[in-house]
Design an enzyme around this catalytic site. Structure first.
Site, mmCIF file in Angstrom:
data_model
loop_
_atom_site.group_PDB
_atom_site.id
_atom_site.type_symbol
_atom_site.label_atom_id
_atom_site.label_comp_id
_atom_site.label_asym_id
_atom_site.label_seq_id
_atom_site.Cartn_x
_atom_site.Cartn_y
_atom_site.Cartn_z
ATOM 1 N N ARG A 11 -10.017 21.569 -49.212
ATOM 2 C CA ARG A 11 -10.539 22.025 -50.469
ATOM 3 C C ARG A 11 -10.525 21.399 -51.791
ATOM 4 N NH1 ARG A 11 -7.177 27.387 -50.006
ATOM 5 N NH2 ARG A 11 -5.577 25.920 -49.807
ATOM 6 N N CYS A 12 -9.919 20.117 -51.709
ATOM 7 C CA CYS A 12 -9.746 19.299 -52.835
ATOM 8 C C CYS A 12 -10.642 18.160 -52.652
ATOM 9 C CB CYS A 12 -8.513 18.733 -52.961
ATOM 10 S SG CYS A 12 -8.252 17.499 -54.086
ATOM 11 N N SER A 13 -11.651 18.085 -53.828
ATOM 12 C CA SER A 13 -12.675 16.958 -53.924
ATOM 13 C C SER A 13 -11.897 15.826 -53.738
ATOM 14 C CB SER A 13 -13.513 17.100 -54.954
ATOM 15 O OG SER A 13 -12.983 17.110 -56.162
#
Length: 117
Positions: A11-13
């Site tokens: 979920r973390c870019s």
């Protein structure tokens, strides 16, 4: 070439960018989603032993940290950090890249290419 391990939160870019950098470099990596496959306390101690930086750097100081009731002095030592992250993996910085005897937090993104070179 040595295997790379990426402790990843999809979920973390920034974490996704690290995985993409590994793939773009044609490197092989074991990508581990540390939220769905949490590390044990001993595994965190191993990461901390290889970390470029202080153990407390691995702990995110975000709303989850505030809600946990933890204070900075409770995540200062390797043992404290390993215990906290084993119990609350959502507090881990991301991504963490491990290669041989070294580990880095891949934040900012600009740290990743030099580590992979």
């Amino acid at each position: 070439m040595s295997e790379i391990i990426v402790l990843h939160n999809p979920r973390c870019s920034t974490s996704r960018a690290a995985v993409e950098a590994v793939e773009a470099g044609g490197l092989e990596a074991f990508v581990r989603n540390y939220l769905t496959s949490p590390l044990s306390r001993d595994e965190w101690l191993d990461v901390i032993a290889k970390l470029d930086g202080e153990p407390g750097d691995l702990v995110r100081r975000d709303p989850n940290f505030e809600r946990s009731g933890l204070k900075d002095d409770e995540v200062a030592t390797a043992e404290q950090v390993a215990t906290v992250l084993a119990e609350r993996p959502e507090l881990a910085q991301r991504p963490v890249l491990i290669r041989g005897g070294r580990a880095i937090i891949g934040r900012p993104k600009s740290r990743v290419p030099a580590f992979l070179a």
